[in-house]
Design a protein around this motif. Structure first.
Motif, PDB file in Angstrom:
ATOM      1  N   THR A  99     -25.808-118.735  49.732  1.00 18.23           N
ATOM      2  CA  THR A  99     -25.624-119.308  48.390  1.00 18.23           C
ATOM      3  C   THR A  99     -24.164-119.674  48.198  1.00 18.23           C
ATOM      4  OG1 THR A  99     -27.382-117.882  47.557  1.00 18.23           O
ATOM      5  CG2 THR A  99     -25.937-118.889  45.916  1.00 18.23           C
ATOM      6  N   PHE A 100     -23.907-120.795  47.498  1.00 19.15           N
ATOM      7  CA  PHE A 100     -22.529-121.176  47.197  1.00 19.15           C
ATOM      8  C   PHE A 100     -21.849-120.099  46.356  1.00 19.15           C
ATOM      9  CE2 PHE A 100     -24.262-125.634  47.625  1.00 19.15           C
ATOM     10  CZ  PHE A 100     -23.593-125.900  48.806  1.00 19.15           C
ATOM     11  N   ILE A 101     -20.575-119.874  46.610  1.00 17.36           N
ATOM     12  CA  ILE A 101     -19.815-118.914  45.804  1.00 17.36           C
ATOM     13  C   ILE A 101     -19.729-119.407  44.360  1.00 17.36           C
ATOM     14  CG2 ILE A 101     -17.560-117.813  45.502  1.00 17.36           C
ATOM     15  CD1 ILE A 101     -17.252-117.993  48.574  1.00 17.36           C
ATOM     16  N   GLY A 102     -19.533-120.711  44.191  1.00 19.75           N
ATOM     17  CA  GLY A 102     -19.599-121.308  42.854  1.00 19.75           C
ATOM     18  C   GLY A 102     -18.242-121.569  42.233  1.00 19.75           C
ATOM     19  N   ILE A 103     -18.218-122.582  41.345  1.00 17.14           N
ATOM     20  CA  ILE A 103     -17.035-122.938  40.559  1.00 17.14           C
ATOM     21  C   ILE A 103     -17.456-122.933  39.100  1.00 17.14           C
ATOM     22  CG2 ILE A 103     -15.257-124.676  40.124  1.00 17.14           C
ATOM     23  CD1 ILE A 103     -15.860-125.795  42.938  1.00 17.14           C
ATOM     24  N   PRO A 104     -16.846-122.111  38.252  1.00 22.16           N
ATOM     25  CA  PRO A 104     -17.255-122.041  36.838  1.00 22.16           C
ATOM     26  C   PRO A 104     -17.236-123.412  36.168  1.00 22.16           C
ATOM     27  CG  PRO A 104     -15.710-120.274  37.356  1.00 22.16           C
ATOM     28  CD  PRO A 104     -15.761-121.164  38.567  1.00 22.16           C
ATOM     29  N   GLY A 105     -18.380-123.761  35.562  1.00 23.43           N
ATOM     30  CA  GLY A 105     -18.485-125.028  34.859  1.00 23.43           C
ATOM     31  C   GLY A 105     -18.813-126.227  35.724  1.00 23.43           C
ATOM     32  N   ARG A 106     -18.772-126.072  37.054  1.00 18.39           N
ATOM     33  CA  ARG A 106     -19.010-127.215  37.942  1.00 18.39           C
ATOM     34  C   ARG A 106     -20.107-126.957  38.968  1.00 18.39           C
ATOM     35  NH1 ARG A 106     -13.373-128.751  40.422  1.00 18.39           N
ATOM     36  NH2 ARG A 106     -14.749-129.835  41.878  1.00 18.39           N
ATOM     37  N   LEU A 107     -20.121-125.774  39.544  1.00 14.16           N
ATOM     38  CA  LEU A 107     -21.071-125.481  40.615  1.00 14.16           C
ATOM     39  C   LEU A 107     -21.584-124.061  40.438  1.00 14.16           C
ATOM     40  CD1 LEU A 107     -22.357-126.413  43.332  1.00 14.16           C
ATOM     41  CD2 LEU A 107     -20.373-125.405  44.490  1.00 14.16           C
ATOM     42  N   GLN A 108     -22.887-123.941  40.250  1.00 15.55           N
ATOM     43  CA  GLN A 108     -23.491-122.624  40.044  1.00 15.55           C
ATOM     44  C   GLN A 108     -23.455-121.836  41.350  1.00 15.55           C
ATOM     45  OE1 GLN A 108     -27.408-122.813  38.429  1.00 15.55           O
ATOM     46  NE2 GLN A 108     -27.591-120.608  38.128  1.00 15.55           N
ATOM     47  N   GLY A 109     -23.112-120.545  41.224  1.00 19.01           N
ATOM     48  CA  GLY A 109     -22.985-119.740  42.424  1.00 19.01           C
ATOM     49  C   GLY A 109     -23.417-118.307  42.222  1.00 19.01           C
ATOM     50  N   ILE A 110     -22.814-117.415  42.976  1.00 19.91           N
ATOM     51  CA  ILE A 110     -23.193-116.006  42.959  1.00 19.91           C
ATOM     52  C   ILE A 110     -22.655-115.324  41.698  1.00 19.91           C
ATOM     53  CG2 ILE A 110     -23.321-115.890  45.464  1.00 19.91           C
ATOM     54  CD1 ILE A 110     -20.567-114.631  45.517  1.00 19.91           C
ATOM     55  N   SER A 111     -23.155-114.132  41.413  1.00 23.91           N
ATOM     56  CA  SER A 111     -22.763-113.407  40.203  1.00 23.91           C
ATOM     57  C   SER A 111     -21.385-112.775  40.375  1.00 23.91           C
ATOM     58  CB  SER A 111     -23.785-112.309  39.901  1.00 23.91           C
ATOM     59  OG  SER A 111     -23.739-111.299  40.905  1.00 23.91           O
ATOM     60  N   GLY A 112     -20.839-112.274  39.257  1.00 22.67           N
ATOM     61  CA  GLY A 112     -19.533-111.627  39.291  1.00 22.67           C
ATOM     62  C   GLY A 112     -19.515-110.390  40.156  1.00 22.67           C
ATOM     63  N   GLY A 113     -20.583-109.597  40.098  1.00 25.13           N
ATOM     64  CA  GLY A 113     -20.670-108.411  40.943  1.00 25.13           C
ATOM     65  C   GLY A 113     -20.715-108.753  42.421  1.00 25.13           C
ATOM     66  N   GLU A 114     -21.436-109.821  42.752  1.00 22.59           N
ATOM     67  CA  GLU A 114     -21.509-110.250  44.156  1.00 22.59           C
ATOM     68  C   GLU A 114     -20.157-110.779  44.630  1.00 22.59           C
ATOM     69  OE1 GLU A 114     -26.228-111.553  44.370  1.00 22.59           O
ATOM     70  OE2 GLU A 114     -24.747-112.941  43.543  1.00 22.59           O
ATOM     71  N   LYS A 115     -19.419-111.436  43.732  1.00 26.46           N
ATOM     72  CA  LYS A 115     -18.069-111.888  44.095  1.00 26.46           C
ATOM     73  C   LYS A 115     -17.160-110.703  44.385  1.00 26.46           C
ATOM     74  CE  LYS A 115     -17.933-116.348  41.694  1.00 26.46           C
ATOM     75  NZ  LYS A 115     -17.284-117.136  40.620  1.00 26.46           N
ATOM     76  N   ARG A 116     -17.309-109.641  43.572  1.00 26.34           N
ATOM     77  CA  ARG A 116     -16.476-108.460  43.787  1.00 26.34           C
ATOM     78  C   ARG A 116     -16.772-107.833  45.152  1.00 26.34           C
ATOM     79  NH1 ARG A 116     -11.665-107.332  42.951  1.00 26.34           N
ATOM     80  NH2 ARG A 116     -11.139-105.162  42.580  1.00 26.34           N
ATOM     81  N   ARG A 117     -18.066-107.736  45.489  1.00 24.98           N
ATOM     82  CA  ARG A 117     -18.437-107.172  46.788  1.00 24.98           C
ATOM     83  C   ARG A 117     -17.988-108.074  47.928  1.00 24.98           C
ATOM     84  NH1 ARG A 117     -24.460-106.650  46.408  1.00 24.98           N
ATOM     85  NH2 ARG A 117     -24.341-107.506  44.307  1.00 24.98           N
ATOM     86  N   LEU A 118     -18.002-109.392  47.673  1.00 25.23           N
ATOM     87  CA  LEU A 118     -17.542-110.339  48.690  1.00 25.23           C
ATOM     88  C   LEU A 118     -16.040-110.178  48.940  1.00 25.23           C
ATOM     89  CD1 LEU A 118     -18.100-112.700  50.584  1.00 25.23           C
ATOM     90  CD2 LEU A 118     -17.824-114.255  48.634  1.00 25.23           C
ATOM     91  N   SER A 119     -15.276-109.860  47.887  1.00 23.66           N
ATOM     92  CA  SER A 119     -13.838-109.605  48.058  1.00 23.66           C
ATOM     93  C   SER A 119     -13.609-108.452  49.022  1.00 23.66           C
ATOM     94  CB  SER A 119     -13.183-109.292  46.703  1.00 23.66           C
ATOM     95  OG  SER A 119     -13.211-110.403  45.854  1.00 23.66           O
ATOM     96  N   PHE A 120     -14.411-107.391  48.874  1.00 28.83           N
ATOM     97  CA  PHE A 120     -14.293-106.247  49.766  1.00 28.83           C
ATOM     98  C   PHE A 120     -14.721-106.611  51.177  1.00 28.83           C
ATOM     99  CE2 PHE A 120     -13.881-103.982  45.842  1.00 28.83           C
ATOM    100  CZ  PHE A 120     -13.133-102.867  46.164  1.00 28.83           C
ATOM    101  N   ALA A 121     -15.814-107.344  51.283  1.00 29.03           N
ATOM    102  CA  ALA A 121     -16.310-107.738  52.603  1.00 29.03           C
ATOM    103  C   ALA A 121     -15.276-108.590  53.343  1.00 29.03           C
ATOM    104  CB  ALA A 121     -17.623-108.502  52.456  1.00 29.03           C
ATOM    105  N   SER A 122     -14.556-109.448  52.603  1.00 33.35           N
ATOM    106  CA  SER A 122     -13.546-110.318  53.208  1.00 33.35           C
ATOM    107  C   SER A 122     -12.426-109.516  53.849  1.00 33.35           C
ATOM    108  CB  SER A 122     -12.956-111.258  52.150  1.00 33.35           C
ATOM    109  OG  SER A 122     -13.967-112.020  51.526  1.00 33.35           O
ATOM    110  N   GLU A 123     -12.061-108.408  53.222  1.00 35.26           N
ATOM    111  CA  GLU A 123     -10.962-107.593  53.742  1.00 35.26           C
ATOM    112  C   GLU A 123     -11.431-106.608  54.804  1.00 35.26           C
ATOM    113  OE1 GLU A 123      -7.946-108.239  53.050  1.00 35.26           O
ATOM    114  OE2 GLU A 123      -8.348-109.678  51.452  1.00 35.26           O
ATOM    115  N   ILE A 124     -12.627-106.074  54.637  1.00 35.64           N
ATOM    116  CA  ILE A 124     -13.151-105.084  55.582  1.00 35.64           C
ATOM    117  C   ILE A 124     -13.523-105.722  56.916  1.00 35.64           C
ATOM    118  CG2 ILE A 124     -15.126-103.530  55.963  1.00 35.64           C
ATOM    119  CD1 ILE A 124     -12.994-102.372  54.190  1.00 35.64           C
TER     120      ILE A 124
END
Length: 472
Positions: A99-124
């Motif tokens: 799923t697209f990560i998303g751009i607020p107002g332009r492209l629908q994407g993942i939820s805020g919680g999923e973005k937070r987990r993705l931040s951790f996944a990016s570093e881990i």
């Protein structure tokens, strides 16, 4: 832990050696009794409070990009793919992996919680020995917060050191931490095990009520309440008299000691070519994924060509059409310029913070980022002018010679490239998208006026005449 404004993020930034460019920092950060500064960024991971992503990528593509630049050139493609899949499962991102990560107002994407987990996944994904996390559970519900902290606990049990700031954890989440450092107005109020914290505050005359979340109690006790600042500061001053034993440090694991000794003094983990290949891939996807904008750019070129072709329809023949030829030529150049200017004016302000974070982390070089953004724009400033001139040239009745047409098209491509490059300069200087759009018009206008169409440049004063040589 601590109330808002206690200095949690500031302390975290100083320890991690990040976001301190505008701070006056005194003292020394020691790692295994050795002073350390910028090297910290290469052996640690840092998860910021704000989630920063390129929204037109999918979750899997984002993690693949991170893996290609941060896992080192010695890691094979198959190993990177396997690691990406591993962290997707580990952080519960399987459902939204494509799923697209998303751009607020332009492209629908993942939820805020999923973005937070993705931040951790990016570093881990790089399996760092030391992990800093600012506002660990921000944007997560209690269930997902507990799951995330449980994952962090598993990583710590594998031999990693994890230091995080946290605002208001639930009692279950609070109990999962081994040790706690509480801040009040920029100073230490307590440092020790989570079990001893309750006894310490009780000795000071602030017992935690039964069946009450200790974390909420500590934050409330250390907070400076509006309207009662003086009394709150007196209480906090009493609490800050806590004296921890000399030599009490955060215990770093063997893996960090090894990383410190094996540290290679190179900012980047992969070669120039691999950086270029990965960043170009991301830039290409970013430019072409926003299909609405991409389509509008080409429709704009077609519309401009049709309108000008109708206005100058077959009016460039003979002696009477000479002035019309000037008009057609000037309109082709200005239309091409403005279409390109307004298509790239937001390029750098929108991605500035992502670039600064990635560059500071040693993912890719500045020149690579700029070159890749430019190369990814090639279809836009090559095919856009072709659509416009293919319509306008023949409708206006300019010289019916294929060679002359190709010359005209080649000149428009150069005009397109010049206007894009000039806009990149303005866009790079502008701090925000709004500032970029406000600056670009007055910065282009002098070149337009001195283009030779509105006034004979030989009649201008010498100091103003110089500017014409910078006008494409």
């Amino acid at each position: 832990m601590g109330a808002s404004g206690a200095g949690k993020s500031t302390l975290m930034n100083v320890l991690a050696q990040r976001n301190i460019g505008q701070m006056d920092v005194t003292g020394t950060v020691l790692l295994n009794d050795c002073p350390i500064t910028s090297e910290m960024t290469s052996m640690s991971a840092y998860i910021q409070q704000e989630d920063l992503f390129v929204g037109t990528l999918t979750v899997r593509e984002h993690l693949t990009f991170q893996a290609s630049l941060r896992m080192g050139g010695h890691v094979s493609r198959e190993q990177r793919i396997a690691r990406v899949q591993e962290v997707i499962i580990q952080f519960g991102l399987t459902k939204c992996a494509d799923t697209f990560i998303g751009i607020p107002g332009r492209l629908q994407g993942i939820s805020g919680g999923e973005k937070r987990r993705l931040s951790f996944a990016s570093e881990i994904i790089t399996d760092p020995p030391l992990l800093f996390a600012d506002e660990l559970t921000s944007g997560l519900d209690s269930f997902m917060a507990q799951n995330l902290v449980a994952t962090m606990q598993q990583l710590a049990d594998q031999g990693r050191t994890i230091i995080c700031t946290i605002h208001q954890p639930s009692s279950e989440v609070y109990a999962m931490f081994h040790s706690i450092l509480m801040l009040a107005e920029g100073r230490i109020a307590f440092m020790g095990s989570t079990e001893k914290a309750i006894d310490y505050f009780k000795c000071l005359g602030f017992p935690c009520p039964d069946n009450f979340n200790p974390a909420d109690f500590f934050v409330r006790t250390l907070a400076i309440k509006p309207g009662n600042e003086e009394n709150c500061r007196k209480r906090v001053k009493k609490e800050r008299n806590y004296k921890y034993k000399v030599g009490q440090h955060v215990i770093f694991t063997t893996s960090i000691i090894q990383a410190f000794h094996n540290f290679i003094f190179s900012r980047y983990k992969v070669s120039w070519f691999q950086q270029f290949r990965s960043v170009l891939w991301r830039s290409w996807l970013t430019n072409n994924r926003d299909f609405t904008v991409f389509k509008m750019r080409f429709l704009q070129s077609i519309f401009a060509g049709l309108m000008t072709g109708l206005f100058f329809f077959q009016s460039c023949d003979g002696q009477d059409g000479i002035y019309n030829v000037f008009g057609v030529m000037f309109y082709l150049i200005t239309s091409t310029s403005y279409i390109q200017v307004y298509s790239v004016v937001f390029t750098f302000p929108e991605e500035r913070r992502v670039f600064l974070r990635d560059n500071h982390s040693g993912m890719y070089r500045t020149d690579i980022y700029f070159l890749c953004k430019t190369f990814a724009q090639v279809p836009q400033f090559v095919f856009g002018p072709l659509l416009m001139i293919a319509i306008e040239y023949w409708m206006a009745g300019l010289r019916a010679d294929p060679v002359r047409f190709l010359f005209a098209y080649g000149i428009l491509v150069l005009v397109s490239m010049a206007s894009v490059s000039y806009t990149y300069v303005i866009s790079a200087f502008a701090p925000t998208s709004s500032a970029s759009i406000a600056i670009i018009e007055p910065m282009v206008l002098p070149f337009l006026l001195l283009g030779g169409f509105f006034k004979d440049n030989t009649t201008l004063p010498w100091w103003l005449r110089i500017v014409q040589f910078f006008s494409w």
